[in-house]
Design an enzyme around this catalytic site. Structure first.
Site, mmCIF file in Angstrom:
data_model
loop_
_atom_site.group_PDB
_atom_site.id
_atom_site.type_symbol
_atom_site.label_atom_id
_atom_site.label_comp_id
_atom_site.label_asym_id
_atom_site.label_seq_id
_atom_site.Cartn_x
_atom_site.Cartn_y
_atom_site.Cartn_z
ATOM 1 N N ASP A 1 2.966 40.076 57.458
ATOM 2 C CA ASP A 1 2.734 40.704 56.164
ATOM 3 C C ASP A 1 3.279 39.819 55.040
ATOM 4 O O ASP A 1 4.318 39.177 55.185
ATOM 5 C CB ASP A 1 3.417 42.076 56.145
ATOM 6 N N GLU B 1 -1.415 37.587 56.477
ATOM 7 C CA GLU B 1 -1.865 38.498 55.418
ATOM 8 C C GLU B 1 -1.767 37.724 54.112
ATOM 9 O O GLU B 1 -0.711 37.631 53.500
ATOM 10 C CB GLU B 1 -0.986 39.760 55.409
ATOM 11 N N ASP C 1 -3.316 49.892 53.208
ATOM 12 C CA ASP C 1 -3.008 49.962 51.777
ATOM 13 C C ASP C 1 -4.233 50.300 50.918
ATOM 14 O O ASP C 1 -4.084 50.528 49.714
ATOM 15 C CB ASP C 1 -2.433 48.626 51.286
#
Length: 499
Positions: A297, A344, A399
């Site tokens: 992430d 990501e 998200d």
């Protein structure tokens, strides 16, 4: 990473069905793997499995190494005779959402009952397995278990408010509390023992059926964590108070006009670099045990990260600082070889981020929704016809809104673009059009959240970045899963060469 063409579903285990208020590693998880098998999928992507803290976010955990005890399956503990049916009793949880407060209040006393039975009645084999687990994981487990025991003793308060002697980990205080809280420490060790045993058994079942797990590693750790308390030298913390000097976030972007103020401590990258990134190596080793592919992430934070002075109310007044991502990835590569990492790389991406990702042959991410969003400045880079093969395309992530929710709220100009590009004719099945486009793309990996497979609207959104409550709650029900869902996924997976 140069993966062959694959596809799969994004579903965090908390979203699994079940009668105990939250998804677990029990029977329903195995049924979900069976669903993936029938739908001919080869990937199951999850969010981080860590022990969540305030806000229930899997990206804000009490430890970078410990699993979430709420995911432990109670019926599995019954099969091991650590619990009786009467210990669980009747439940009245909603099947639609996770009420974390109620689940925690109800489940932890039951887990404590299982622990008490384990202590009294464990056989020699179980005892040996437990001792072996605690010994092998001693370098993080002891600190985590003591940390959680201390949190309980101090009423759940953040460690920076604890008495000075234990906050600063003075030797005499550590020895005192280890003795006073010995039973509580063993309880948290037991929870991790059961978590690891249950998850690794589930992962093995998935792997035996040719399904890989895509795990998830938050770039940062939580301020209120055993990591920050036990290893303060790794983070930009005040030596006396333990409070962060700087905190992490991102500047204003697509998701928030004032940026996102995450509040995580910033790494002392110079210290980490000097000791050979030992903590990161230990962290990656753990995550490679939990998953087959690792999504990292906020990958751009390995090149440069946005740091904000502690105490700011928004992330607007921050600054970019350089990070030694090249040196970190080189150290990881020397230790593990070519790690299957998915970067990501969303948000404000600069050329150095692209160069770092490409140097280590790491696939990036593409969000199909962004291609049709006139407010997204880089929308053209999300059209499937411009994808590199070595990337992963998502209809949306945890998200994002669901594709149906996004479409319903989209501007007319964006709907027209999506209709035209995807060939949407029937609004009732537009989620299928999004999934088909992702599967048909050149991306080696294609993933859709379970919400999009089921055609859910905004009510099923998993997380709204920047909001402090109401997230991570969605659960699906088997009544919503029809044979047509399996058939559709199986057909397009075969059609577009992702078997």
């Amino acid at each position: 990473m140069n993966e062959k063409r694959k596809s799969g579903i994004l579903l965090h285990p908390t979203s699994l069905p079940g009668k105990f208020g939250i998804g677990t590693f029990g029977e329903e998880a195995y049924k979900f793997v069976d669903f993936l098998i029938r739908a001919r999928q080869s990937l199951w992507q999850i969010c981080p499995l860590g022990h969540t803290g305030y806000g229930d976010s899997p990206y804000q955990c009490f430890s970078a190494f410990a699993g979430n005890p709420l995911l432990i399956d109670l019926e599995t503990l019954m099969h091991k005779h650590f619990l009786a049916e009467d210990d669980i009793g009747n439940t009245s949880f909603t099947s639609e959402k996770v009420d974390y407060g109620e689940v925690i209040k109800w489940k932890f006393p039951i887990l404590k009952k299982a622990f008490e039975t384990f202590k009294r009645e464990k056989d020699a084999s179980e005892s040996a397995k437990f001792q072996n687990f605690t010994f092998k994981n001693k370098d993080w487990l002891d600190d985590y278990a003591l940390f959680m025991s201390l949190k309980d003793k101090f009423g759940g308060k953040c460690w920076v408010t604890w008495d000075e002697d234990i906050r600063l980990r003075r030797h005499s205080a550590l020895e005192y509390y280890k003795k006073e809280l010995a039973d509580e420490v063993m309880f948290y060790q037991f929870l991790q023992y059961e978590f690891f045993e249950q998850w690794l058994a589930l992962k093995a079942y998935a792997n035996r059926n040719f399904i890989q797990i895509i795990g998830d590693i938050p770039l940062y750790i939580a301020a209120d964590s055993s990591d920050a308390w036990a290893s303060p030298e790794l983070f930009l913390l005040d030596e006396k108070t333990g409070l962060p000097l700087k905190v992490a976030g991102v500047p204003p972007d697509y998701f928030s006009a004032t940026g996102q103020l995450w509040g995580n401590p910033i790494y002392r990258w110079d210290y980490m670099k000097a000791n050979g990134f030992k903590w990161w190596i230990k962290r990656i080793k753990m995550n490679l045990l939990w998953a087959d592919i690792l999504r990292l992430d906020h990958f751009r934070g390995l090149c440069a990260f946005w740091q904000v002075p502690y105490g700011e109310e928004t992330a607007m007044n921050g600054e970019w600082k350089q990070a030694p991502g090249n040196e970190l990835l080189e150290a990881l590569q020397k230790t593990f070889g070519n790690i299957p990492i998915l970067a990501e790389d969303l948000g404000m991406i600069t050329e150095d981020v692209v160069e770092l990702r490409e140097k280590y042959n790491l696939p990036g991410m593409k969000i199909l929704q962004f291609a049709f969003d006139s407010q997204e400045s880089s929308s053209k880079t999300f059209f499937p016809y411009v994808y590199d093969k070595d990337c992963a395309v998502y209809t949306g992530t945890h998200d994002n809104d669901t594709v149906r929710g996004w479409y319903n709220a989209a501007k007319d100009i964006d709907k027209v673009m999506a209709d035209t590009y995807l060939g949407i004719r029937d609004k009732n099945t537009l989620h299928y059009d999004f999934i088909r486009a992702a599967w048909a793309s050149t991306a080696n990996i294609a993933v859709a959240p379970m919400q999009d497979v089921l055609g859910k609207g905004s009510e099923a959104r998993m997380n709204l970045p920047g909001s402090a409550s109401g997230n991570w709650q969605w659960r699906f029900e088997w009544a919503d899963v029809m044979p047509e869902h399996e058939r559709f996924l199986a057909e397009i997976t075969a059609l577009y060469g992702r078997l």
